[in-house]
Write a protein that holds these residues in place. Structure first.
Motif, PDB file in Angstrom:
ATOM      1  N   SER A   1       2.360 -60.226  16.158  1.00 37.77           N
ATOM      2  CA  SER A   1       2.832 -58.846  16.086  1.00 37.77           C
ATOM      3  C   SER A   1       4.109 -58.741  15.266  1.00 37.77           C
ATOM      4  N   LYS A   2       4.929 -59.792  15.272  1.00 39.79           N
ATOM      5  CA  LYS A   2       6.150 -59.766  14.459  1.00 39.79           C
ATOM      6  C   LYS A   2       5.797 -59.757  12.979  1.00 39.79           C
ATOM      7  N   VAL A   3       4.819 -60.581  12.593  1.00 43.65           N
ATOM      8  CA  VAL A   3       4.383 -60.583  11.196  1.00 43.65           C
ATOM      9  C   VAL A   3       3.778 -59.229  10.841  1.00 43.65           C
ATOM     10  N   GLN A   4       2.996 -58.665  11.756  1.00 42.65           N
ATOM     11  CA  GLN A   4       2.419 -57.342  11.513  1.00 42.65           C
ATOM     12  C   GLN A   4       3.506 -56.290  11.327  1.00 42.65           C
ATOM     13  N   TYR A   5       4.531 -56.369  12.185  1.00 44.36           N
ATOM     14  CA  TYR A   5       5.638 -55.406  12.083  1.00 44.36           C
ATOM     15  C   TYR A   5       6.368 -55.555  10.748  1.00 44.36           C
ATOM     16  N   LEU A   6       6.689 -56.797  10.389  1.00 44.85           N
ATOM     17  CA  LEU A   6       7.389 -57.031   9.121  1.00 44.85           C
ATOM     18  C   LEU A   6       6.533 -56.583   7.936  1.00 44.85           C
ATOM     19  N   TYR A   7       5.230 -56.791   8.049  1.00 46.29           N
ATOM     20  CA  TYR A   7       4.330 -56.385   6.965  1.00 46.29           C
ATOM     21  C   TYR A   7       4.315 -54.862   6.816  1.00 46.29           C
TER      22      TYR A   7
ATOM     23  N   ARG B   1       3.338 -59.268  -0.990  1.00 47.27           N
ATOM     24  CA  ARG B   1       2.845 -58.368   0.060  1.00 47.27           C
ATOM     25  C   ARG B   1       1.338 -58.538   0.257  1.00 47.27           C
ATOM     26  N   ASP B   2       0.596 -58.661  -0.847  1.00 48.18           N
ATOM     27  CA  ASP B   2      -0.854 -58.848  -0.755  1.00 48.18           C
ATOM     28  C   ASP B   2      -1.195 -60.178  -0.086  1.00 48.18           C
ATOM     29  N   SER B   3      -0.350 -61.187  -0.281  1.00 48.83           N
ATOM     30  CA  SER B   3      -0.579 -62.479   0.376  1.00 48.83           C
ATOM     31  C   SER B   3      -0.447 -62.342   1.881  1.00 48.83           C
ATOM     32  N   VAL B   4       0.562 -61.568   2.324  1.00 52.48           N
ATOM     33  CA  VAL B   4       0.727 -61.340   3.767  1.00 52.48           C
ATOM     34  C   VAL B   4      -0.477 -60.577   4.307  1.00 52.48           C
ATOM     35  N   GLU B   5      -0.943 -59.590   3.546  1.00 53.62           N
ATOM     36  CA  GLU B   5      -2.127 -58.843   3.967  1.00 53.62           C
ATOM     37  C   GLU B   5      -3.339 -59.766   4.078  1.00 53.62           C
ATOM     38  N   ALA B   6      -3.465 -60.704   3.153  1.00 51.93           N
ATOM     39  CA  ALA B   6      -4.570 -61.662   3.207  1.00 51.93           C
ATOM     40  C   ALA B   6      -4.463 -62.538   4.446  1.00 51.93           C
ATOM     41  N   TYR B   7      -3.244 -62.903   4.832  1.00 48.86           N
ATOM     42  CA  TYR B   7      -3.067 -63.687   6.058  1.00 48.86           C
ATOM     43  C   TYR B   7      -3.492 -62.876   7.279  1.00 48.86           C
ATOM     44  N   LEU B   8      -3.083 -61.628   7.317  1.00 53.37           N
ATOM     45  CA  LEU B   8      -3.443 -60.783   8.462  1.00 53.37           C
ATOM     46  C   LEU B   8      -4.946 -60.544   8.519  1.00 53.37           C
ATOM     47  N   ASN B   9      -5.596 -60.598   7.368  1.00 46.72           N
ATOM     48  CA  ASN B   9      -7.056 -60.434   7.314  1.00 46.72           C
ATOM     49  C   ASN B   9      -7.792 -61.766   7.429  1.00 46.72           C
ATOM     50  N   ASP B  10      -7.052 -62.829   7.728  1.00 46.05           N
ATOM     51  CA  ASP B  10      -7.631 -64.139   8.011  1.00 46.05           C
ATOM     52  C   ASP B  10      -8.271 -64.778   6.775  1.00 46.05           C
TER      53      ASP B  10
END
Length: 697
Positions: A182-188, A479-488
């Motif tokens: 959730s912290k990564v989601q919040y920062l994203y 930012r897109d890399s973080v989104e890719a992480y959140l999308n597994d």
């Protein structure tokens, strides 16, 4: 230690494999970084069933082996099945019954059953102690993990394998640990919002502001440039008028008469004196020659007198032109009509040249005075010539006065002429040239300020484009890399490598430097614009306050130059203020860069912490691993049997003791007597029987 505990380490419980372990209640805590030695002793307990004891081995419905904990769980399962018709995940089942509760069944029914069961379990469940069970008594001692053990543990093969396992575990934890994910989601989400704000304020609004500032600065520059060009032309026109229409007549007069007035004046007066003396000599009796000499000398005096009279007329013409500011000649300046010459002439400056200092005032008068006095002294010399010719007489005093006065007047007139030329004739042109030079200097300063402004704004426009292409797009890639992480589709290790890389640190540095330069440029631009405004005001001030040009302003219809300088200054301030307001870059950015930079730095800190947690070193081992050695304290075990408190054996012992007390013999003695009687009786019967048999034989 999951659950309500917040300690690091494990809880260990040694139990019989047929028992349900109560680790939470009975487990022993072992911290990481410790080497633990667990000595084990086995104790087997046998209890008595009723009537002597309370143990009982019951048959359970859902468990195969009886224990108190199994009995209570079996009871809870039956309670849940009876009340709710379902069970929880941890409860046993038999042939699929009872089924697992749904969420609705859990919160609608089973939740209350679990809450109320501890208070009614004692009445509801009959769970006696089992008749036989086994205990594992432990004796624990602790020691710190040694450096030797750490080094042995951290060999390359183990470390590589461990790193892989730690990474796998960390990846799973990072996704399923709600706090971390959730912290990564919040920062994203924060980063998306901050990036969008920066995009809007910098890549859209700031571009527009820079373009508006460029347009405004160029408009102000072109506006003042038009005024400068017009005034600079007027300065050159006025200099031309002075040179051609005022100073050129002086040059013409100089060529015609002025240079002759004192030409060879010493030789001239000596010639005149010599001839007068010859004519006054009584020995000079040759009449025709004397007449020729007289007429020739008289012509010399009259010619010089005539030249001086013409010079005096020319001087008067010059003085009148400078006193009135009305030109003598009327030359044409390029395509400007000659009708402009009189109104364009700097009349006040021309008039001032006659009185601007003591030299101009003094020698301007003496120029003409010396000429007039020279005419007078020449007439006096003519009288001496007449006396010498007609009367053959000569007064030495008068001759000396003629000679010395003429020489004095010519010598001083030459000096007066030089001063008059310099302080009166040439002075206005020098003032105009000085004014033009100061005007050009101020204009060059304004041009420099404009060049600085224009170059800085143009450079800033280019920098914004480069920032968008290089820095900002790379941030969006991150930012897109973080989104890719959140999308597994990417691992957390991958994005941690991005955020902790030197390249990303350089990206943050470029980002920060860009906005620092914007704020720094804003200050420089304000300073340059302020200086440009001051220079523009100075140029307008020169134009408006130039009284020598007011007549020409009115003549050419430039009435805007005839206004109040305060009004012009007010309009100028208003125009430049609007340009200054268009250069408020910091207001446009409004700290959005700091917010985004802070969010990105939070990402860096989070990913640095995550990456540090993956380092396999001695500290990691001490913080995450422990070693447990479990061994038997001795190769034997202890049995505890429960027996009846008072049995048959004890009863006979008590009887024997009582008999011994009262009869003086022990119970054993009674037994021996009985044994003797029985043995003796049996022997007598056998003996009698043997005798009867013999008799029979």
């Amino acid at each position: 230690m999951p659950g309500p505990h917040d300690a690091a380490g494990i809880k260990m419980l040694l139990h019989d494999r047929n028992e349900i372990p109560r680790v939470h209640a009975l487990g022993q805590a072992i911290p990481p970084g410790a080497h633990v030695f667990v000595g084990v002793k086995i104790v087997e307990v046998s209890n008595l069933p009723p009537p002597h004891g309370t143990c009982q081995d019951k048959t359970l419905e859902y468990e195969d082996v009886y224990s108190t904990e199994a009995c209570q769980l079996d009871c809870l399962t039956k309670r849940a099945a009876a009340v709710c018709g379902c069970r929880s995940l941890f409860m046993p089942e038999k042939d699929g019954f009872p089924p697992i509760c749904t969420l609705d069944e859990f919160y609608g029914c089973l939740h209350d059953v679990l809450d109320t069961f501890p208070t009614i379990s004692e009445k509801l469940c009959d769970c006696p102690v089992p008749c036989k069970f086994r205990l594992y008594e432990t004796d624990i001692s602790y020691a710190s993990t040694s450096a030797y053990s750490l080094n042995k543990f951290l060999n390359e093969d183990d470390k590589k394998n461990l790193s892989r396992k730690v990474l796998e575990g960390a990846e799973v934890t990072s996704r399923y640990e709600e706090t971390q994910f959730s912290k990564v989601q919040y920062l994203y989400s924060q980063m998306i919002n901050d990036i969008e704000i920066v995009r809007k304020r910098v890549l859209v609004n700031l571009k527009e502001i820079v373009n508006e500032a460029l347009i405004g600065v160029n408009e102000r520059y072109q506006e003042i440039k038009d005024h400068y060009i017009w005034k600079e032309y007027l300065y050159r026109y006025q200099a031309y008028i002075l040179q051609k229409n005022f100073m050129r007549p002086r040059d013409a007069y100089e060529e015609r008469t002025f240079h002759i007035v004192a030409l060879g004046y010493a030789e001239y007066i000596m010639t005149i004196e010599s001839r007068i003396r010859e004519l006054a000599n009584k020995n000079f009796t040759d009449g025709p020659t004397r007449q020729l000499w007289y007429e020739d000398t008289s012509d010399l005096l009259k010619n010089r007198e005539r030249i001086i009279e013409i010079a005096l007329i020319n001087f008067t013409s010059l003085v009148e032109a400078y006193d009135t500011g009305i030109q003598i000649f009327n030359y044409k300046f390029f395509s400007t009509p000659r009708s402009h010459n009189i109104p364009a002439a700097p009349k006040l400056l021309i008039k001032e040249s006659r009185v601007h200092n003591s030299y101009a005032r003094k020698y301007g008068k003496r120029f003409g005075t010396y000429l007039q006095r020279t005419i007078t002294i020449l007439k006096f010399c003519q009288k001496l010539l007449d006396d010498a010719y007609f009367h053959t007489t000569l007064d030495e005093g008068n001759m000396t006065e003629c000679r010395e006065t003429f020489r004095y007047l010519m010598r001083n007139w030459v000096f007066a002429r030089s001063v008059f030329y310099f302080d009166t004739i040439n002075w206005p042109l020098k003032q105009i040239e000085d004014r033009q030079q100061r005007f050009d200097t101020q204009w060059n300063e304004l041009k420099t300020m404009f060049a600085n402004l224009n170059q800085s704004l143009t450079s800033l426009k280019t920098d914004i484009q480069l920032f968008e292409k290089n820095t900002f797009e790379n941030i969006e890639v991150t930012r897109d890399s973080v989104e890719a992480y959140l999308n597994d589709t990417l691992t957390k290790l991958h994005i941690s490598e991005i955020f902790t890389s030197v390249t990303f640190q350089q990206l943050l540095t470029k980002f920060d430097i860009f906005f620092q330069q914007i704020r720094s440029r804003e200050k420089s631009l304000y300073d340059w614009l302020s200086q440009m405004q001051n220079d523009a005001y100075g140029i307008f001030k020169v134009i408006v306050l130039d009284e020598d040009s007011w007549e020409y302003y009115n003549f050419t219809g430039r009435t805007d130059y005839l206004g109040n300088i305060s009004d012009i200054e007010g309009n100028l301030i208003e125009n430049y203020t609007s340009v200054a307001e268009s250069m408020q870059f910091s207001v446009c950015v409004n700290g959005s860069d700091s917010v985004l930079l802070s969010t990105l730095q939070d990402f860096v800190d989070e990913m640095t912490s995550y990456k540090d947690s993956l380092k396999i070193d001695s500290s990691f081992i001490k913080d995450n691993f422990l070693q447990v050695d479990i061994f038997y304290r001795q190769m034997s075990y202890e049995e505890i049997h429960q027996q009846e408190a008072y049995g048959m054996f004890s009863l006979w012992c008590d009887i024997g003791g009582t008999m011994g007390l009262f009869l003086g013999a022990s119970f054993l003695s009674v037994v021996e007597i009985v044994d003797f009687i029985l043995t003796h009786t049996t022997y007598q019967k056998k003996e009698n029987k043997d005798q009867t048999k013999k008799q029979f034989l």
